[in-house]
Design a protein around this motif. Structure first.
Motif, PDB file in Angstrom:
ATOM      1  N   GLN A 181       2.395   1.829  -3.339  1.00 13.45           N
ATOM      2  CA  GLN A 181       1.383   2.332  -4.271  1.00 13.45           C
ATOM      3  C   GLN A 181       1.241   3.842  -4.172  1.00 13.45           C
ATOM      4  O   GLN A 181       1.030   4.526  -5.169  1.00 13.45           O
ATOM      5  CB  GLN A 181       0.027   1.683  -3.987  1.00 13.45           C
ATOM      6  CG  GLN A 181      -0.172   0.328  -4.638  1.00 13.45           C
ATOM      7  CD  GLN A 181      -1.537  -0.253  -4.322  1.00 13.45           C
ATOM      8  OE1 GLN A 181      -2.106   0.032  -3.274  1.00 13.45           O
ATOM      9  NE2 GLN A 181      -2.049  -1.067  -5.214  1.00 13.45           N
ATOM     10  N   GLN A 182       1.351   4.359  -2.965  1.00 12.42           N
ATOM     11  CA  GLN A 182       1.249   5.797  -2.746  1.00 12.42           C
ATOM     12  C   GLN A 182       2.383   6.550  -3.418  1.00 12.42           C
ATOM     13  O   GLN A 182       2.306   7.767  -3.608  1.00 12.42           O
ATOM     14  CB  GLN A 182       1.228   6.085  -1.239  1.00 12.42           C
ATOM     15  CG  GLN A 182      -0.006   5.530  -0.540  1.00 12.42           C
ATOM     16  CD  GLN A 182       0.087   5.600   0.980  1.00 12.42           C
ATOM     17  OE1 GLN A 182       1.140   5.944   1.539  1.00 12.42           O
ATOM     18  NE2 GLN A 182      -1.005   5.279   1.660  1.00 12.42           N
ATOM     19  N   GLN A 183       3.437   5.814  -3.799  1.00 12.63           N
ATOM     20  CA  GLN A 183       4.557   6.408  -4.522  1.00 12.63           C
ATOM     21  C   GLN A 183       4.613   5.892  -5.961  1.00 12.63           C
ATOM     22  O   GLN A 183       5.652   5.910  -6.605  1.00 12.63           O
ATOM     23  CB  GLN A 183       5.863   6.107  -3.784  1.00 12.63           C
ATOM     24  CG  GLN A 183       5.885   6.659  -2.365  1.00 12.63           C
ATOM     25  CD  GLN A 183       7.193   6.397  -1.651  1.00 12.63           C
ATOM     26  OE1 GLN A 183       8.258   6.820  -2.092  1.00 12.63           O
ATOM     27  NE2 GLN A 183       7.121   5.678  -0.529  1.00 12.63           N
ATOM     28  N   SER A 184       3.449   5.401  -6.426  1.00 13.69           N
ATOM     29  CA  SER A 184       3.257   4.982  -7.822  1.00 13.69           C
ATOM     30  C   SER A 184       4.093   3.772  -8.224  1.00 13.69           C
ATOM     31  O   SER A 184       4.475   3.629  -9.394  1.00 13.69           O
ATOM     32  CB  SER A 184       3.550   6.155  -8.773  1.00 13.69           C
ATOM     33  OG  SER A 184       2.720   7.265  -8.474  1.00 13.69           O
ATOM     34  N   VAL A 233       0.836  -1.201   0.000  1.00 12.62           N
ATOM     35  CA  VAL A 233       0.000   0.000   0.000  1.00 12.62           C
ATOM     36  C   VAL A 233       0.869   1.248   0.000  1.00 12.62           C
ATOM     37  O   VAL A 233       0.616   2.206  -0.741  1.00 12.62           O
ATOM     38  CB  VAL A 233      -0.935   0.008   1.223  1.00 12.62           C
ATOM     39  CG1 VAL A 233      -1.734   1.302   1.273  1.00 12.62           C
ATOM     40  CG2 VAL A 233      -1.881  -1.186   1.173  1.00 12.62           C
ATOM     41  N   GLN A 234       1.917   1.241   0.814  1.00 13.63           N
ATOM     42  CA  GLN A 234       2.770   2.420   0.916  1.00 13.63           C
ATOM     43  C   GLN A 234       3.573   2.649  -0.362  1.00 13.63           C
ATOM     44  O   GLN A 234       3.839   3.798  -0.725  1.00 13.63           O
ATOM     45  CB  GLN A 234       3.682   2.274   2.133  1.00 13.63           C
ATOM     46  CG  GLN A 234       2.899   2.243   3.445  1.00 13.63           C
ATOM     47  CD  GLN A 234       3.775   2.004   4.657  1.00 13.63           C
ATOM     48  OE1 GLN A 234       4.786   2.649   4.849  1.00 13.63           O
ATOM     49  NE2 GLN A 234       3.373   1.051   5.494  1.00 13.63           N
TER      50      GLN A 234
END
Length: 378
Positions: free
Chosen positions: A261-264, A258-259
């Motif tokens: 994903q927050q940075q693409s 998830v973390q």
């Protein structure tokens, strides 16, 4: 202090305490400066939790409504919780997490857990929780509730699907093209069971002899020698994955997906044939807690079905509340077989080695010593 406590403390402190002492000084020295009026609702709450598991986002409205200010310190390993208590100066923590495997050590051996008042925890009920998490010995014994399980899941191989196919075995990470492209997480509750499994000793864990422990870490040395790093925490794993410096982690918390994903950056989890590492985490009040009213209110809110769903989705894990399932998104509902939760947990959860041993079975201290040598490349 009893002779048993002295022996246990001596065994655990064989881990040179450098990490714990540094953490106690840098991370919790400031926490001791914060005090609250005992038993007063609201006020300041000092929390020790895994990164991303402190409910900072999920309980924002609850904190605001009750005038609660939280000071949160991140764990990098389970040892971060109990190590400061061994120094004889209990840190000012009101609520902390323990992995299921540490229940006996914390409650009966070290005695650093304060019992909870069930009347303050209406969300801790058989109506709300899956049976596997309600009044089981890991959290409930001798007529007292010592902790409230609030999240469970599994750690497994996390990898970049754009760089490699889903590994089907931990051995797949030893392919020549992945030399220097994998990482190991410096977290005993994750890596020790893996060490036993890759050495063919998984069914015996944690009751391995000292010779078997050495054999397990010798085998795990193949992955260490293939790895770019042994990461100190999840943040370091995320940074190396996001930067593209590594493509896979031998066994990690899916929260990093998830973390990232927050940075693409898209990551995925793979389930090797040797098995993922199952775990259950619970909130407890350490004996040093001085804001019991708010601590127990926090724990109760952590079991609210909607809060349960939010945190489970945020960290790619599973709720202990069966009522929370309806609040999960489709992807999260498909990740676990929620109609088989009780059966899954009955299959067994890995424990930890005995705090002390009078036989050839390796103690917790023996494992820690072997783990330190492993990390040093010995």
């Amino acid at each position: 202090m009893t002779n048993m406590h002295n022996k246990i403390f001596a065994e655990i402190s064989r881990r040179n305490l450098l990490k714990g002492a540094a953490w106690a000084t840098a991370g919790l020295a400031s926490a001791r400066l914060f005090t609250t009026t005992a038993y007063a609702a609201g006020g300041e709450l000092n929390i020790m939790a895994w990164e991303g598991y402190d409910l900072n986002v999920e309980l924002a409205d609850w904190r605001k409504a009750n005038g609660v200010t939280v000071k949160s310190s991140s764990m990098t390993s389970q040892d971060d919780v109990h190590t400061p208590f061994l120094a004889g100066n209990p840190p000012g923590i009101d609520v902390a997490e323990y992995n299921h495997a540490y229940a006996d050590l914390y409650i009966r051996e070290l005695q650093i857990v304060k019992p909870l008042d069930r009347s303050k925890l209406p969300n801790y009920s058989g109506d709300n929780l899956f049976d596997a998490f309600f009044d089981k010995p890991t959290w409930f014994s001798n007529g007292q509730l010592w902790a409230a399980p609030y999240i469970w899941g599994m750690n497994s191989i996390v990898y970049n699907p754009k760089r490699l196919q889903a590994p089907t075995s931990y051995a797949d990470l030893l392919k020549p093209e992945l030399k220097g492209r994998i990482a190991i997480w410096d977290e005993p509750t994750v890596m020790w069971p893996i060490a036993a499994r890759v050495a063919g000793l998984g069914e015996k864990y944690p009751q391995l002899t000292r010779d078997e422990v050495n054999a397990a870490f010798t085998e795990l040395g193949k992955w260490r020698d293939h790895a770019r790093l042994i990461a100190l925490n999840m943040g370091e794993l995320i940074n190396f994955m996001v930067s593209g410096e590594i493509d896979a982690v031998v066994c990690a918390d899916p929260a990093i997906i998830v973390q990232a994903q927050q940075q693409s950056v898209e990551l995925a989890i793979a389930y090797p044939k040797e098995g993922a590492v199952l775990w259950v985490d619970a909130w407890f009040m350490p004996v040093s807690c001085d804001n019991e009213e708010t601590a127990q209110a926090f724990i109760n809110e952590a079991l609210n079905p909607e809060v349960q769903a939010k945190v489970a989705m945020a960290v790619n894990q599973a709720p202990v509340s069966k009522k929370a399932v309806e609040f999960l998104d489709e992807k999260s509902r498909e990740r676990f077989a929620f109609d088989q939760v009780d059966q899954m947990l009955k299959a067994g959860l890995p424990g930890i080695p005995p705090a002390a041993s009078d036989s050839d079975i390796a103690s917790y201290g023996d494992w820690l010593q072997a783990w330190q040598s492993f990390k040093a490349g010995k």
